[in-house]
Design a protein around this motif. Structure first.
Motif, PDB file in Angstrom:
ATOM      1  N   GLY A 209       9.108  15.911  27.415  1.00  0.00           N
ATOM      2  CA  GLY A 209       8.377  17.113  27.011  1.00  0.00           C
ATOM      3  C   GLY A 209       7.139  17.302  27.852  1.00  0.00           C
ATOM      4  N   GLU A 210       6.425  18.347  27.472  1.00  0.00           N
ATOM      5  CA  GLU A 210       5.172  18.609  28.184  1.00  0.00           C
ATOM      6  C   GLU A 210       4.162  17.485  27.889  1.00  0.00           C
ATOM      7  OE1 GLU A 210       3.797  22.364  26.969  1.00  0.00           O
ATOM      8  OE2 GLU A 210       5.501  23.471  27.805  1.00  0.00           O
ATOM      9  N   THR A 211       3.284  17.259  28.873  1.00  0.00           N
ATOM     10  CA  THR A 211       2.259  16.206  28.708  1.00  0.00           C
ATOM     11  C   THR A 211       1.320  16.564  27.559  1.00  0.00           C
ATOM     12  OG1 THR A 211       2.333  15.713  31.067  1.00  0.00           O
ATOM     13  CG2 THR A 211       0.398  14.931  29.824  1.00  0.00           C
ATOM     14  N   GLY A 212       1.255  15.683  26.627  1.00  0.00           N
ATOM     15  CA  GLY A 212       0.386  15.924  25.471  1.00  0.00           C
ATOM     16  C   GLY A 212      -1.030  15.400  25.701  1.00  0.00           C
ATOM     17  N   PRO A 213      -1.857  15.551  24.687  1.00  0.00           N
ATOM     18  CA  PRO A 213      -3.242  15.044  24.807  1.00  0.00           C
ATOM     19  C   PRO A 213      -3.271  13.511  24.856  1.00  0.00           C
ATOM     20  CG  PRO A 213      -2.797  15.738  22.563  1.00  0.00           C
ATOM     21  CD  PRO A 213      -1.586  16.174  23.365  1.00  0.00           C
ATOM     22  N   VAL A 214      -4.356  12.956  25.385  1.00  0.00           N
ATOM     23  CA  VAL A 214      -4.522  11.493  25.497  1.00  0.00           C
ATOM     24  C   VAL A 214      -4.543  10.870  24.097  1.00  0.00           C
ATOM     25  CG1 VAL A 214      -6.003   9.621  26.290  1.00  0.00           C
ATOM     26  CG2 VAL A 214      -5.780  11.719  27.641  1.00  0.00           C
ATOM     27  N   GLY A 215      -3.683   9.890  23.904  1.00  0.00           N
ATOM     28  CA  GLY A 215      -3.597   9.226  22.608  1.00  0.00           C
ATOM     29  C   GLY A 215      -4.605   8.084  22.470  1.00  0.00           C
ATOM     30  N   PRO A 216      -4.575   7.445  21.295  1.00  0.00           N
ATOM     31  CA  PRO A 216      -5.509   6.321  21.092  1.00  0.00           C
ATOM     32  C   PRO A 216      -5.163   5.132  21.978  1.00  0.00           C
ATOM     33  CG  PRO A 216      -3.953   6.448  19.286  1.00  0.00           C
ATOM     34  CD  PRO A 216      -3.720   7.683  20.110  1.00  0.00           C
ATOM     35  N   LYS A 217      -6.160   4.242  22.200  1.00  0.00           N
ATOM     36  CA  LYS A 217      -5.984   3.080  23.065  1.00  0.00           C
ATOM     37  C   LYS A 217      -5.013   2.091  22.436  1.00  0.00           C
ATOM     38  CE  LYS A 217      -8.539  -0.584  25.421  1.00  0.00           C
ATOM     39  NZ  LYS A 217      -9.872  -1.183  25.620  1.00  0.00           N
ATOM     40  N   GLY A 218      -4.051   1.611  23.224  1.00  0.00           N
ATOM     41  CA  GLY A 218      -3.068   0.663  22.728  1.00  0.00           C
ATOM     42  C   GLY A 218      -3.566  -0.768  22.778  1.00  0.00           C
ATOM     43  N   ASP A 219      -2.679  -1.688  22.316  1.00  0.00           N
ATOM     44  CA  ASP A 219      -3.040  -3.106  22.334  1.00  0.00           C
ATOM     45  C   ASP A 219      -3.145  -3.620  23.771  1.00  0.00           C
ATOM     46  OD1 ASP A 219      -2.987  -3.085  19.599  1.00  0.00           O
ATOM     47  OD2 ASP A 219      -0.882  -3.723  19.501  1.00  0.00           O
ATOM     48  N   THR A 220      -3.975  -4.638  23.961  1.00  0.00           N
ATOM     49  CA  THR A 220      -4.150  -5.235  25.287  1.00  0.00           C
ATOM     50  C   THR A 220      -2.878  -5.945  25.719  1.00  0.00           C
ATOM     51  OG1 THR A 220      -6.491  -5.565  24.836  1.00  0.00           O
ATOM     52  CG2 THR A 220      -5.540  -6.843  26.639  1.00  0.00           C
ATOM     53  N   GLY A 221      -2.473  -5.714  26.936  1.00  0.00           N
ATOM     54  CA  GLY A 221      -1.276  -6.360  27.453  1.00  0.00           C
ATOM     55  C   GLY A 221      -1.575  -7.752  27.964  1.00  0.00           C
ATOM     56  N   PRO A 222      -0.565  -8.483  28.430  1.00  0.00           N
ATOM     57  CA  PRO A 222      -0.795  -9.850  28.944  1.00  0.00           C
ATOM     58  C   PRO A 222      -1.667  -9.835  30.194  1.00  0.00           C
ATOM     59  CG  PRO A 222       1.413  -9.115  29.469  1.00  0.00           C
ATOM     60  CD  PRO A 222       0.865  -8.065  28.560  1.00  0.00           C
ATOM     61  N   GLN A 223      -2.395 -10.932  30.394  1.00  0.00           N
ATOM     62  CA  GLN A 223      -3.327 -11.015  31.523  1.00  0.00           C
ATOM     63  C   GLN A 223      -2.559 -11.132  32.834  1.00  0.00           C
ATOM     64  OE1 GLN A 223      -6.273 -13.990  31.117  1.00  0.00           O
ATOM     65  NE2 GLN A 223      -7.024 -13.821  33.209  1.00  0.00           N
ATOM     66  N   GLY A 224      -2.959 -10.340  33.812  1.00  0.00           N
ATOM     67  CA  GLY A 224      -2.328 -10.401  35.125  1.00  0.00           C
ATOM     68  C   GLY A 224      -2.926 -11.485  35.980  1.00  0.00           C
ATOM     69  N   GLU A 225      -2.441 -11.592  37.209  1.00  0.00           N
ATOM     70  CA  GLU A 225      -2.976 -12.600  38.118  1.00  0.00           C
ATOM     71  C   GLU A 225      -4.418 -12.281  38.480  1.00  0.00           C
ATOM     72  OE1 GLU A 225      -0.529 -12.847  41.499  1.00  0.00           O
ATOM     73  OE2 GLU A 225       1.279 -13.464  40.424  1.00  0.00           O
ATOM     74  N   ARG A 226      -5.146 -13.355  38.774  1.00  0.00           N
ATOM     75  CA  ARG A 226      -6.574 -13.181  39.077  1.00  0.00           C
ATOM     76  C   ARG A 226      -6.761 -12.568  40.446  1.00  0.00           C
ATOM     77  NH1 ARG A 226     -11.189 -17.922  38.847  1.00  0.00           N
ATOM     78  NH2 ARG A 226     -12.953 -16.597  39.455  1.00  0.00           N
ATOM     79  N   GLY A 227      -7.544 -11.519  40.526  1.00  0.00           N
ATOM     80  CA  GLY A 227      -7.819 -10.870  41.796  1.00  0.00           C
ATOM     81  C   GLY A 227      -9.018 -11.481  42.484  1.00  0.00           C
ATOM     82  N   GLU A 228      -9.325 -10.973  43.648  1.00  0.00           N
ATOM     83  CA  GLU A 228     -10.496 -11.459  44.377  1.00  0.00           C
ATOM     84  C   GLU A 228     -11.777 -11.054  43.652  1.00  0.00           C
ATOM     85  OE1 GLU A 228     -10.386 -10.013  48.307  1.00  0.00           O
ATOM     86  OE2 GLU A 228      -8.490 -10.999  48.840  1.00  0.00           O
ATOM     87  N   GLN A 229     -12.787 -11.945  43.772  1.00  0.00           N
ATOM     88  CA  GLN A 229     -14.053 -11.679  43.093  1.00  0.00           C
ATOM     89  C   GLN A 229     -14.773 -10.519  43.761  1.00  0.00           C
ATOM     90  OE1 GLN A 229     -16.529 -15.050  42.616  1.00  0.00           O
ATOM     91  NE2 GLN A 229     -18.347 -13.890  42.023  1.00  0.00           N
ATOM     92  N   GLY A 230     -15.202  -9.575  42.943  1.00  0.00           N
ATOM     93  CA  GLY A 230     -15.944  -8.428  43.453  1.00  0.00           C
ATOM     94  C   GLY A 230     -17.423  -8.690  43.460  1.00  0.00           C
ATOM     95  N   PRO A 231     -18.176  -7.744  43.946  1.00  0.00           N
ATOM     96  CA  PRO A 231     -19.639  -7.914  43.968  1.00  0.00           C
ATOM     97  C   PRO A 231     -20.202  -7.941  42.540  1.00  0.00           C
ATOM     98  CG  PRO A 231     -19.058  -5.677  44.542  1.00  0.00           C
ATOM     99  CD  PRO A 231     -17.756  -6.429  44.480  1.00  0.00           C
ATOM    100  N   GLN A 232     -21.342  -8.686  42.360  1.00  0.00           N
ATOM    101  CA  GLN A 232     -21.965  -8.777  41.042  1.00  0.00           C
ATOM    102  C   GLN A 232     -22.544  -7.429  40.647  1.00  0.00           C
ATOM    103  OE1 GLN A 232     -24.704 -11.934  40.639  1.00  0.00           O
ATOM    104  NE2 GLN A 232     -25.563 -11.214  38.702  1.00  0.00           N
ATOM    105  N   GLY A 233     -22.212  -7.031  39.432  1.00  0.00           N
ATOM    106  CA  GLY A 233     -22.719  -5.755  38.937  1.00  0.00           C
ATOM    107  C   GLY A 233     -24.069  -5.910  38.270  1.00  0.00           C
ATOM    108  N   GLU A 234     -24.569  -4.800  37.795  1.00  0.00           N
ATOM    109  CA  GLU A 234     -25.854  -4.814  37.102  1.00  0.00           C
ATOM    110  C   GLU A 234     -25.700  -5.464  35.728  1.00  0.00           C
ATOM    111  OE1 GLU A 234     -27.239  -0.859  36.884  1.00  0.00           O
ATOM    112  OE2 GLU A 234     -27.489  -0.610  39.056  1.00  0.00           O
ATOM    113  N   VAL A 235     -26.822  -6.000  35.227  1.00  0.00           N
ATOM    114  CA  VAL A 235     -26.813  -6.624  33.909  1.00  0.00           C
ATOM    115  C   VAL A 235     -26.539  -5.564  32.855  1.00  0.00           C
ATOM    116  CG1 VAL A 235     -28.175  -7.911  32.223  1.00  0.00           C
ATOM    117  CG2 VAL A 235     -28.423  -8.396  34.669  1.00  0.00           C
TER     118      VAL A 235
END
Length: 743
Positions: A209-235
């Motif tokens: 069907g046609e794309t509907g409005p954004v629904g509520p947030k679903g459950d967290t899925g399984p953790q993926g592989e660890r990516g490269e560390q990014g720069p430190q963000g602000e506190v």
């Protein structure tokens, strides 16, 4: 059952009459109910029965029920009057009661009776009581389990009885099982929307069907592989507080809210409270000790204080020929007390005049004592060979005389007193300044009382004859001791020098009594000495030196009792509490610094705080002694205790004219004397008791946790009071030792 009450040292029956414990050779029925007063509450009690004409027998009083069975031996073989004595035991405590008499009655021949089994010894009785308590607890648990099992098996279900009346409506019960579906009824009105039901199974996929409005947030899925560390963000912003851990609740018994370890000790271990200086105790290791130090005013010197001429000695030193005089190699020095120090070697006869114009007739009784006919007697102490107190034949003078060629160092104590028999010398005036405290030191240590790190190099040390000197190579230490107690020292020298250890006994005020011992310890040696301090000794001074430059290459163990076979290091903590002002009498808590003043000092100057006459009293101005209590609770530097009283309403001190008239003709003469003493640097001090203690806070307080084993608490104040929780293992060991000593 007979009731006996224990209170203080008294043991009494309930009605005050003698006990009757049946006829002789009867046993097994008589019991005593022991009722303890609070002062017996923490004591383990043993009853000693002294039967008529027989050996005593002991029985342990049950600590829970207070009941003790009368032993068979207490009524065996003979009739008559016996006694019972109760012994209460605790750590360092033994209390023995007065006698309680009991009667064993007579009977005729009853041959064929069975002999009684002997009463078990005390240790077996203690074990039996303990086993009985465990058995009772086990039986109670078995009964409870049996009742629960019978209830589960329906043994308590009886036949159905007649229906009773309708009771009040009870609370709603739990929902029952679902019944069969009934016939469909007519459609009702539409109700309110119900709660959303559980999610059903996934149906077949329909067309996109046609794309509907954004629904509520679903459950967290399984953790993926660890990516490269990014720069430190602000506190980021502060997150919410985490969940609380398990909370301690000492007021309840619960798995979710357990007791603190301190509360467990408080519930299971008996309280400990000991006073003295030092205090030796055995608390639960690690438990926070409570320590309070207390003290009273300290007066220098000895004897009753009095102003010049106020004592028995009427020889006024102000009339001596000079304050100091040197003649023919001898130096005479006058003291305010009336004593004369004589020092030097006489190159000719040396004379020091005590009374220049002596108009009384003197009759010679000995070479050192003379009587003034009908009035007084003259005496002198401190005279040595070649030194006399004498007078010329015309009785015109009285003087100290040193013969030519005499070498002397002595203190002559001349005296003129009323009567015909000379008595011990007393000073012409006896001024005793009063001192307070600006600080208090409290020390908690283990078995070894000697703190090697606390020695002071170059401090004054007493010599063999009580002379005091300072040496750059001598270290000095002080240890508080119990008068008349036994102590031991073990010394070990760890380098090639020789260690010299001087041990001196001192009084409470650290005045010299005697040089007790000199110990010499060479390299590789261990020196040991056990001794008993004198009854007037409260401090020991150690003087140590081991070369031209003092070094710490030695070990010292100083303990109460016998010396240990191995070296025990010093383990201690010292709290030095600084008081906010000079406190003459009071107490302070070494753990939290809270204290109170109970006596205050008033220094008189004869000008700003003069006495005035009011009827038969000489009184100070109102509000000159704030907080003073009514009555004669005072001490003074220049007059006997209780010369002055306190007026609580007007906040002033006073004295009575009939007391002061023995020293001064009127109140103005008293004020002049006070002013003169103030100007001379020896002011009149009056220390008085307060109606209510005044609180203060000292600095330097710290917690004092208990050490493992013996704990010794010392203070440079007069006394210490230690509170905590007693080590139960030590209590049990002491009880076993006490029981063993009486078998």
């Amino acid at each position: 059952m007979h009731v006996i009450k224990l209170d203080g040292y008294n043991a009494t029956t309930e009605n005050g009459e003698k006990l009757e414990l049946g006829t002789f050779d009867s046993y097994g029925e008589e019991q005593l109910q022991i009722v303890k007063a609070p002062d017996w509450g923490d004591l383990s009690v043993i009853a000693t029965f002294n039967p008529p004409y027989k050996k005593p027998v002991q029985a342990v009083v049950d600590s829970v029920t207070g009941v003790v069975k009368v032993p068979k031996e207490a009524t065996a073989d003979s009739y008559g009057v016996g006694t019972i004595v109760f012994v209460g035991l605790a750590d360092g405590v033994q209390r023995i009661s007065s006698d309680v008499e009991y009667i064993v009655r007579k009977h005729s021949n009853a041959s064929g009776t069975e002999p009684a089994e002997p009463t078990p010894d005390l240790l077996q009785q203690v074990l039996t009581l303990s086993k009985g308590a465990q058995t009772a607890a086990k039986n109670a648990e078995d009964v409870a389990n049996s009742v629960r099992e019978d209830a589960d098996n329906g043994k308590f279900i009886g036949p159905v009885g007649p229906q009773g009346p309708v009771g009040p409506q009870g609370a709603q019960g739990i929902q029952g099982e679902k019944g069969d579906t009934g016939e469909r009824g007519p459609q009702g009105e539409q109700g309110v929307q119900g709660v959303q039901g559980e999610k059903g199974d996934t149906g077949a996929q329909g067309p996109v069907g046609e794309t509907g409005p954004v629904g509520p947030k679903g459950d967290t899925g399984p953790q993926g592989e660890r990516g490269e560390q990014g720069p430190q963000g602000e506190v980021g912003p502060e997150g919410p507080a985490g969940k609380d851990g398990v909370q301690i609740d000492d007021a309840a018994v619960s798995e979710d809210a357990p007791w603190s370890s301190k509360h467990i000790v408080d519930m299971l271990c008996p309280p400990l409270e000991e006073s003295g200086n030092p205090v030796v105790c055995y608390p639960v290791a690690g438990y926070p000790l409570g320590v309070k130090a207390s003290w009273e005013p300290v007066q220098e010197g000895s004897g009753t204080p009095y102003p010049a001429g106020g004592g028995k000695n009427q020889l006024n030193p102000a009339e001596y020929e000079a304050a100091t005089k040197t003649i023919n190699g001898i130096t005479f020095t006058r003291l305010n007390t009336g004593e004369v120090i004589v020092n030097g070697t006489a190159t000719g006869t040396a004379i020091y005049v005590l009374i220049k114009n002596f108009s009384y007739h003197i009759s010679l009784s000995t070479d050192r004592n003379w009587s003034i006919a009908g009035e007084n007697v003259i005496s002198a102490q401190g005279l040595v060979s070649g030194v006399t107190v004498t007078r010329p034949s015309d009785n015109t003078a009285l003087y100290v005389r040193v013969e030519s060629g005499t070498t002397v160092k002595t203190t002559v104590q001349p005296q003129i007193e009323k009567g015909n028999t000379p008595t011990a010398w007393a000073p012409y005036e006896n001024i005793r300044p009063i001192k307070g405290r600006d600080s208090v030191r409290v020390e908690r240590c283990g078995e070894n009382l000697f703190n090697k790190d606390g020695v002071s190099v170059g401090a004054p040390v007493y010599g063999e004859n009580g002379t005091i000197s300072s040496y750059k190579d001598v270290a000095v230490a002080y240890v508080k001791v119990v008068p008349g107690a036994q102590y031991s020292i073990r010394l070990r020298q760890t380098d090639s020098t020789i260690l010299y250890t001087r041990i001196a006994f001192l009084t409470k005020s650290k005045k010299f009594i005697k040089r007790a011992y000199m110990l010499i310890t060479k390299h590789g040696m261990e020196t040991e000495k056990t001794f008993t301090v004198s009854a007037d000794c409260e401090w020991i001074q150690f003087g140590l030196n081991n070369g031209e430059t003092f070094n710490y290459n030695f070990d010292v163990v100083f303990v109460a009792g016998r010396a240990p076979t191995t070296y025990i290091p010093y383990t201690g903590q010292t709290n030095t509490l600084t008081l906010p002002e000079t406190v003459y009498e009071g107490e302070v808590d070494a753990v939290n610094g809270e204290g109170q003043v109970t006596w205050k000092m008033l220094t008189l100057d004869g000008a700003t705080n003069k006495f005035t006459q009011s009827d038969n009293f000489w009184r100070m101005p109102s509000n000159s002694a704030p907080g003073v209590v009514n009555g004669y609770f005072t001490m003074c530097s220049h007059f006997p205790a209780n010369t002055f009283g306190g007026n609580q309403t007007g906040n002033y001190i006073f004295t009575r004219a009939n007391i002061m008239s023995r020293y001064f003709p009127d109140v103005n003469a008293l004020n002049a004397y006070i002013a003169a003493q103030y100007a001379a640097g020896t002011p009149v001090q009056v220390c008085y008791k307060l109606k209510e203690p005044v609180p203060f806070t000292a600095t330097g307080a710290q917690p004092l946790p208990a050490l493992v084993g013996v704990n010794t608490v010392l203070t440079d104040a007069d006394s210490a009071t230690v509170t905590g929780r007693a080590d139960p293992i030590k209590r049990i060991t002491d009880l076993e030792d006490a029981v063993a000593s009486q078998t």
